[in-house]
Write an enzyme that holds these catalytic residues in place. Sequence first.
Site, PDB file in Angstrom:
ATOM      1  N   GLU A  47      -8.208  11.150  -1.369  1.00 54.31           N
ATOM      2  CA  GLU A  47      -8.055  10.207  -0.266  1.00 54.31           C
ATOM      3  C   GLU A  47      -9.045  10.482   0.866  1.00 54.31           C
ATOM      4  O   GLU A  47      -9.541   9.549   1.505  1.00 54.31           O
ATOM      5  CB  GLU A  47      -6.618  10.252   0.270  1.00 54.31           C
TER       6      GLU A  47
ATOM      7  N   HIS B 257       6.529   9.286  -2.494  1.00 53.79           N
ATOM      8  CA  HIS B 257       6.264   7.901  -2.852  1.00 53.79           C
ATOM      9  C   HIS B 257       7.055   6.905  -2.002  1.00 53.79           C
ATOM     10  O   HIS B 257       7.005   5.710  -2.267  1.00 53.79           O
ATOM     11  CB  HIS B 257       6.611   7.649  -4.321  1.00 53.79           C
TER      12      HIS B 257
END
Length: 336
Positions: A60, A129
Amino acid sequence: MSTLTLTQAINAGLRKAMEADPKVVLLGEDIGTLGGVFRVTDGLKKDFGAHRVIDTPLAESAIIGTAVGLAYRGYRPVCEIQFDGFIYPGFDQIVSQVAKLHMRTHGQVRMPLTIRVPFGGGIGSPEHHSESPEAYFVHTSGLRVISASNPQDAFTMLRQAIASDDPVLFFEPKRRYHSKGEVDLDAELSLAPAMGAARVVAAGTDATLVSYGPLVATALDAARAAADDGISLEVIDLRSLSPIDYGTLEESVRRTGRLIITHEASETLGLGAEIAAAMTERCFNYLEAAPVRVTGFDIPYPPSKLEKHHLPDLDRILDGVDRALGRPNSLTGLEG
């Protein structure tokens, strides 16, 4: 008008932006051939090519760093963070670089970067998540932070974010990805409500209920349930989390005299705390009771089998309404 899911509306917004501007490029993990883990980018690589829909390594910080370089070179990159809990490796790039380059140079360095973040719980995912990290970014000056609660806003606000020279974090409520709604695909962007404007989605007179993203639908359910009990709730979809449209909130709270804020993120130093403080400062003489927060708990996001106890639901929001109205508490039976 077309009936689309929220996922399809975001896909249509990306397609529209890419058709309008060849400098719009997409970056993310598995967004090309696979179409993204939620299929938001489905079909875009086939139609626009691998040079504009770029599959990245699982890194990321590299995704955000590459996008910063592209923005410097005149592109309008749109990054997909696969899940909310994966954004932290890119956090340093976002708060140390992305947030400062445009603001500190008074616009001389443009940073037209959009970061899409599927966020929130309710889909039974494992750890990392289902998080709600929006407050970290709202706390950082130089970033715009927005969240859409319905397909029309998702289609419109994403295009506005991509067209903006400010860096924008676009939080997508993943448990609403399959919610359907009418979308005007031909609507002029210049005629749409401003990206920073809140929206009154249900008018009411007894209390103001503020939310955003995944909980707007639950807030509307609460307004309908409260109406059966003779209580009129005004529901406001915040839409822009930074900056916040305090004008719309003030106008409502000064009429109703009572305020409830609900979000999935933890309570401490969340958006609810900021809104409660701001409304107390601005509307103190109009408030009939202290603002009430109905939020996730101050814990790491729980295992999926327990998330229904963590997420604000209809009963917890109605309990917050009772407390704001000074009614017997519907969950505990105690006075608010």
